[in-house]
Scaffold this motif. Structure first.
Motif, mmCIF file in Angstrom:
data_model
loop_
_atom_site.group_PDB
_atom_site.id
_atom_site.type_symbol
_atom_site.label_atom_id
_atom_site.label_comp_id
_atom_site.label_asym_id
_atom_site.label_seq_id
_atom_site.Cartn_x
_atom_site.Cartn_y
_atom_site.Cartn_z
ATOM 1 N N ASP A 135 1.050 -1.045 -0.271
ATOM 2 C CA ASP A 135 0.135 0.146 0.022
ATOM 3 C C ASP A 135 0.839 1.203 -0.133
ATOM 4 O OD1 ASP A 135 -2.546 -1.266 -0.050
ATOM 5 O OD2 ASP A 135 -2.559 -1.573 1.950
ATOM 6 N N GLU A 136 0.252 2.488 -0.184
ATOM 7 C CA GLU A 136 1.048 3.625 0.018
ATOM 8 C C GLU A 136 0.242 4.441 1.093
ATOM 9 O OE1 GLU A 136 2.372 7.361 -2.949
ATOM 10 O OE2 GLU A 136 0.947 5.697 -3.875
ATOM 11 N N ASN A 137 1.043 4.973 2.150
ATOM 12 C CA ASN A 137 0.534 5.608 3.243
ATOM 13 C C ASN A 137 0.441 7.055 2.826
ATOM 14 O OD1 ASN A 137 3.044 6.884 3.625
ATOM 15 N ND2 ASN A 137 3.784 5.544 5.143
ATOM 16 N N LYS A 138 -0.256 7.859 3.790
ATOM 17 C CA LYS A 138 -0.730 9.300 3.710
ATOM 18 C C LYS A 138 0.607 10.201 3.549
ATOM 19 C CE LYS A 138 -1.015 9.902 8.574
ATOM 20 N NZ LYS A 138 -1.978 10.319 9.612
ATOM 21 N N GLU A 139 2.078 9.538 3.727
ATOM 22 C CA GLU A 139 3.054 10.403 3.622
ATOM 23 C C GLU A 139 3.565 10.086 2.142
ATOM 24 O OE1 GLU A 139 2.818 8.671 6.481
ATOM 25 O OE2 GLU A 139 2.139 10.567 7.688
ATOM 26 N N GLY A 140 2.861 9.216 1.587
ATOM 27 C CA GLY A 140 3.466 8.744 0.118
ATOM 28 C C GLY A 140 4.637 7.724 0.131
ATOM 29 N N ARG A 141 4.714 7.180 1.218
ATOM 30 C CA ARG A 141 5.493 5.856 1.260
ATOM 31 C C ARG A 141 4.919 4.744 1.117
ATOM 32 N NH1 ARG A 141 10.782 5.962 3.290
ATOM 33 N NH2 ARG A 141 11.524 3.992 4.117
ATOM 34 N N ILE A 294 8.939 3.591 7.968
ATOM 35 C CA ILE A 294 9.732 4.773 8.462
ATOM 36 C C ILE A 294 11.051 5.033 7.645
ATOM 37 C CG2 ILE A 294 8.444 4.365 10.788
ATOM 38 C CD1 ILE A 294 11.143 3.502 11.693
ATOM 39 N N VAL A 295 11.629 6.215 7.558
ATOM 40 C CA VAL A 295 12.879 6.420 7.086
ATOM 41 C C VAL A 295 14.009 6.017 7.901
ATOM 42 C CG1 VAL A 295 14.303 8.363 6.482
ATOM 43 C CG2 VAL A 295 11.723 8.462 5.989
ATOM 44 N N ASP A 296 13.797 6.242 9.395
ATOM 45 C CA ASP A 296 14.890 5.661 10.316
ATOM 46 C C ASP A 296 14.404 5.780 11.612
ATOM 47 O OD1 ASP A 296 17.381 4.766 11.053
ATOM 48 O OD2 ASP A 296 18.362 6.737 10.632
ATOM 49 N N LEU A 297 15.129 5.127 12.530
ATOM 50 C CA LEU A 297 14.680 5.011 13.738
ATOM 51 C C LEU A 297 15.471 5.729 14.678
ATOM 52 C CD1 LEU A 297 12.909 3.391 16.007
ATOM 53 C CD2 LEU A 297 15.060 1.862 16.446
ATOM 54 N N ASN A 298 14.940 7.052 15.264
ATOM 55 C CA ASN A 298 15.503 7.926 15.974
ATOM 56 C C ASN A 298 15.497 8.065 17.600
ATOM 57 O OD1 ASN A 298 16.675 9.284 13.431
ATOM 58 N ND2 ASN A 298 14.486 10.132 13.382
ATOM 59 N N GLU A 299 14.380 7.233 18.081
ATOM 60 C CA GLU A 299 14.106 7.065 19.414
ATOM 61 C C GLU A 299 13.291 5.733 19.591
ATOM 62 O OE1 GLU A 299 9.886 9.708 19.323
ATOM 63 O OE2 GLU A 299 11.667 10.274 19.841
ATOM 64 N N PRO A 300 13.231 5.276 20.808
ATOM 65 C CA PRO A 300 12.658 3.985 21.158
ATOM 66 C C PRO A 300 11.291 3.842 20.438
ATOM 67 C CG PRO A 300 13.840 4.560 23.027
ATOM 68 C CD PRO A 300 13.616 5.913 21.938
ATOM 69 N N MET A 301 10.851 2.950 20.056
ATOM 70 C CA MET A 301 9.481 2.444 19.499
ATOM 71 C C MET A 301 8.904 1.052 19.650
ATOM 72 S SD MET A 301 8.362 2.198 15.473
ATOM 73 C CE MET A 301 8.702 3.630 14.797
ATOM 74 N N LYS A 302 7.361 1.336 20.296
ATOM 75 C CA LYS A 302 6.903 0.178 20.759
ATOM 76 C C LYS A 302 6.338 -0.640 19.398
ATOM 77 C CE LYS A 302 5.542 0.879 25.466
ATOM 78 N NZ LYS A 302 6.469 -0.245 25.927
ATOM 79 N N VAL A 303 6.735 -2.009 19.183
ATOM 80 C CA VAL A 303 6.349 -2.675 18.110
ATOM 81 C C VAL A 303 5.744 -4.305 18.623
ATOM 82 C CG1 VAL A 303 7.963 -1.558 16.461
ATOM 83 C CG2 VAL A 303 8.783 -3.564 17.610
ATOM 84 N N THR A 304 5.508 -5.082 17.719
ATOM 85 C CA THR A 304 5.614 -6.564 17.831
ATOM 86 C C THR A 304 6.688 -6.838 16.936
ATOM 87 O OG1 THR A 304 4.065 -6.749 16.140
ATOM 88 C CG2 THR A 304 2.974 -6.670 18.412
#
Length: 358
Positions: A135-141, A294-304
């Motif tokens: 898919d394409e998200n709202k940021e065009g990614r 995402i483009v890069d990870l700059n801070e901690p992120m909760k995921v599975t």
């Protein structure tokens, strides 16, 4: 100039890629079918029922193409497959890791070399029979999402795809369940509708890793000690590549205690064993990260996070590290985290990214 109406389908001779070609032609695309020859001609399995590398698989793909009245070609990818996939397979085992050659094949062959060939043929798109959504998200990614059939979902295996690759890839089976795929294939008159799924690694058609390594890379099979977690010698192993994290059977230890492989120590050429609880861990470090959502990870992120294809995603926090690596902290201990395998991060049904477990 690439033609947006032209699509090259990677045809393995199985039901999924066959239906992919049929659906795209029905949608009005100009479809070209290609089977990748990725094995030495002298070693082609003759009668590996269901296998993706047998002569019968090539002929199945050819018959489907004839049935659909689309052009069909068999193209030699042998050299690049040998260099990028089989060599990596050997090198990873030699370093005491357990590789996933299908992940490497997707990255280097299917969505790199194959897409390049599709563009050479003037096609804007390539297509495969993977069960996942683009898919394409709202940021065009461009993003990857789980397929409708969660039992067959293959989004885990696609985390290495780049934005350009996603832009030029079609996955027509995203909204189907396997049972629907077989039924539709039968309705299209495709004789492969009930063909068994291929389960083995394509270049090891009998699924015997030990035999393959013995015959082709005996130099990486060096005997050494089996140690417990305290360093006591319990026995001898036949070569690190014959063992994997979490393994219990086949250790050859004369003891009534249940031992499990907890580590492959390349420096000591030792198999380290422990009790079942020693196989569990709550964190890992991953390298060679590819970010999708995402483009890069700059801070901690909760995921599975999934640590292998056939496990469920577990709640975790990912933290950036130096050198583009990522630390993954699970809320609950995970069994048999295995260096060389891939860990893939999700936000609900969307692939955030993934990398190789160190």
């Amino acid at each position: 100039m690439l033609d947006k109406n032209r699509v090259v389908v990677a045809m393995s001779g199985g039901v999924d890629s066959s239906l992919t070609a049929a659906l795209l032609k029905e949608e009005g695309y100009e479809v070209i079918g290609i089977t990748m020859q990725i094995w030495p001609s002298s070693e082609i399995p003759k009668d590996n029922e269901g296998g993706c590398c047998s002569l019968s698989a090539v002929e199945d793909a050819r018959r489907v193409a004839n049935n659909l009245d689309i052009p069909f070609y068999v193209i030699n990818f042998q050299d690049i497959f040998e260099e990028k996939v089989i060599k990596n397979f050997k090198d990873e085992y030699a370093q005491g890791r357990t590789p996933n050659p299908c992940i490497v094949c997707n990255k280097e062959i299917k969505f790199e070399a194959f897409l390049r060939k599709a563009k050479e043929l003037g096609a804007y798109y390539m297509a495969t029979g993977h069960y996942a959504k683009i898919d394409e998200n709202k940021e065009g990614r461009y993003i990857i999402r789980r397929g409708e059939d969660l039992k067959k979902d293959q989004s885990y295996t696609l985390y290495n795809m780049t934005q350009d690759q996603l832009k030029h890839t079609l996955l027509p089976l995203a909204g189907y369940h396997k049972e629907e795929t077989r039924k539709l294939a039968q309705e299209f008159g495709l004789r492969v509708y009930n063909k068994p799924d291929s389960q083995e690694i394509c270049f090891i058609p009998d699924d015997d890793y030990n035999r393959f390594l013995k015959e082709n890379y005996p130099q990486i099979l060096k005997e050494g000690p089996i140690l417990d977690v305290e360093g006591n010698i319990l026995g001898r192993h036949k070569g690190l590549p014959f063992y994997t994290i979490g393994q219990r059977k086949g250790l050859g230890l004369e003891t009534h205690k249940r031992w499990y492989v907890v580590k492959l120590d390349k420096e000591k050429n030792a198999v380290i064993v422990g009790e079942n609880e020693d196989v569990f861990a709550k964190e890992l470090i991953a390298r060679d990260i590819n970010w999708v959502a995402i483009v890069d990870l700059n801070e901690p992120m909760k995921v599975t996070a999934k640590i292998r294809y056939n496990t469920s995603a577990a709640p975790a926090t990912i933290k950036p590290m130096d050198g583009g690596r990522v630390k993954v902290l699970f809320e609950e201990s995970q069994r048999a985290i295995t260096p060389g395998q891939s860990v893939v991060f999700y936000n609900e049904d969307t692939v955030v990214g993934g990398g190789i477990i160190e």
